[in-house]
Design an enzyme around this catalytic site. Structure first.
Site, mmCIF file in Angstrom:
data_model
loop_
_atom_site.group_PDB
_atom_site.id
_atom_site.type_symbol
_atom_site.label_atom_id
_atom_site.label_comp_id
_atom_site.label_asym_id
_atom_site.label_seq_id
_atom_site.Cartn_x
_atom_site.Cartn_y
_atom_site.Cartn_z
ATOM 1 N N ARG A 149 0.954 1.065 -10.589
ATOM 2 C CA ARG A 149 -0.090 2.050 -10.959
ATOM 3 C C ARG A 149 -0.587 1.864 -12.390
ATOM 4 O O ARG A 149 -0.883 2.820 -13.097
ATOM 5 C CB ARG A 149 0.414 3.495 -10.769
ATOM 6 C CG ARG A 149 0.860 3.826 -9.360
ATOM 7 C CD ARG A 149 -0.288 3.803 -8.355
ATOM 8 N NE ARG A 149 0.223 4.037 -7.010
ATOM 9 C CZ ARG A 149 0.624 3.087 -6.168
ATOM 10 N NH1 ARG A 149 0.547 1.807 -6.528
ATOM 11 N NH2 ARG A 149 1.086 3.380 -4.980
ATOM 12 N N SER A 198 -1.392 12.158 -5.240
ATOM 13 C CA SER A 198 -0.026 12.004 -5.764
ATOM 14 C C SER A 198 0.014 12.328 -7.250
ATOM 15 O O SER A 198 -0.739 11.756 -8.036
ATOM 16 C CB SER A 198 0.474 10.577 -5.534
ATOM 17 O OG SER A 198 0.611 10.313 -4.163
ATOM 18 N N GLU A 268 1.123 10.367 -12.569
ATOM 19 C CA GLU A 268 0.208 9.399 -11.950
ATOM 20 C C GLU A 268 -1.223 9.901 -12.076
ATOM 21 O O GLU A 268 -2.155 9.142 -12.321
ATOM 22 C CB GLU A 268 0.552 9.181 -10.469
ATOM 23 C CG GLU A 268 -0.349 8.178 -9.791
ATOM 24 C CD GLU A 268 0.121 7.778 -8.401
ATOM 25 O OE1 GLU A 268 -0.746 7.465 -7.559
ATOM 26 O OE2 GLU A 268 1.341 7.747 -8.155
#
Length: 276
Positions: A149, A198, A268
């Protein structure tokens, strides 16, 4: 934004094409901050709004085309659903996972977006970017410094297009995989809620949702913000949450997980802008 909370952009610019974007950024005072925006899914916009210019890539950047038997050319503003369905129609497998990520190609490339065991680094060949200075560059996948990520894309750079490479596959097989992913997502995620996707990255060897659950945070609230009962790595706006409520709830969760497991959860979701 997907949370339906937060302040306004100071300025919004929707370029007509890459030339328009490059000229605009070259002429803009270098002191003015620039933020690229896709669908705004994985984002908390703070209640005081976003200073500077928000660049939104609209229809001119939302095209996807197959350029050979296994390769797609995708505009930075194209959605994951458009990419995966165009790939299906062309008999190109490997991008089915993008069907499940609510966002656009630019965001996928910047964040190394992933789901269901695949990441953008697995299919990306190269991307075209416009730097904050207005300069244009093409970067190969190896130039992006991808980790989980994360990429090394420069601050203020805008991803205007990307080339993805998959593999030959039957459209019916691709569709079956897309259907499987869609059903799994529907069953496990609070898709009908005002949420940002998320919230926290999975720590090495762990699942963020399981750590949040074990720390007793399922259903936890702060103002109008709540940890989803359905999937504990999702925060939801139950109706009147401010962005401050949502961000503070995320920090409450991080503190509880730290106390329970000793693990520091990393955000995130991107948090941008000024507090009210």
């Amino acid at each position: 934004m997907w949370f339906k909370a937060g302040g306004a952009a100071e300025w919004l610019f929707e370029p007509a094409d890459t030339d328009d974007l490059a000229a605009f950024l070259a002429d803009l005072d270098p002191a003015v901050p620039v933020m690229a925006l896709g669908l705004g899914s994985n984002l908390i916009v703070r209640d005081g709004g976003v200073p500077g210019v928000v660049v939104r890539l609209g229809k001119p950047f939302a095209k996807v085309e197959a350029i050979d038997a296994v390769t797609l050319r995708c505009g930075g503003g194209a959605s994951g659903i458009l990419v995966s369905s165009t790939a299906r129609d062309a008999g190109i497998g490997g991008t089915e996972f993008l069907r499940s990520i609510p966002g656009t190609v630019g965001g996928f490339v910047r964040m190394n977006g992933g789901a269901y065991g695949r990441e953008v680094k697995d299919v990306l060949v190269a991307c075209d970017i416009v730097l904050r200075s207005g300069e244009r560059h093409t970067l190969d996948v190896g130039d992006l410094g991808y980790t989980y990520r994360h990429s090394d894309l420069p601050e203020g750079a805008v991803v205007v297009s990307a080339t993805f490479r998959g593999h030959p596959a039957e459209p019916s097989v691709i569709q079956a995989e897309m259907d499987r992913i869609a059903a799994a997502r529907e069953a496990s995620q609070p898709l009908r809620s005002k949420t940002g996707g998320s919230t926290f990255k999975n720590p090495p060897g762990e699942k963020a949702w399981a750590l949040v659950d074990a720390a007793g945070c399922r259903g936890l609230m702060r103002g109008g913000a709540q940890v989803s009962e359905k999937h504990t790595n999702f925060l939801i706006n139950t109706g009147d949450a401010t962005s401050a409520d949502i961000e503070a709830l995320g920090d409450d969760v991080r503190a509880r997980v730290k106390a329970a497991s000793g693990i520091d959860l990393e955000w995130e979701i991107q948090r941008v802008g000024r507090s009210a």
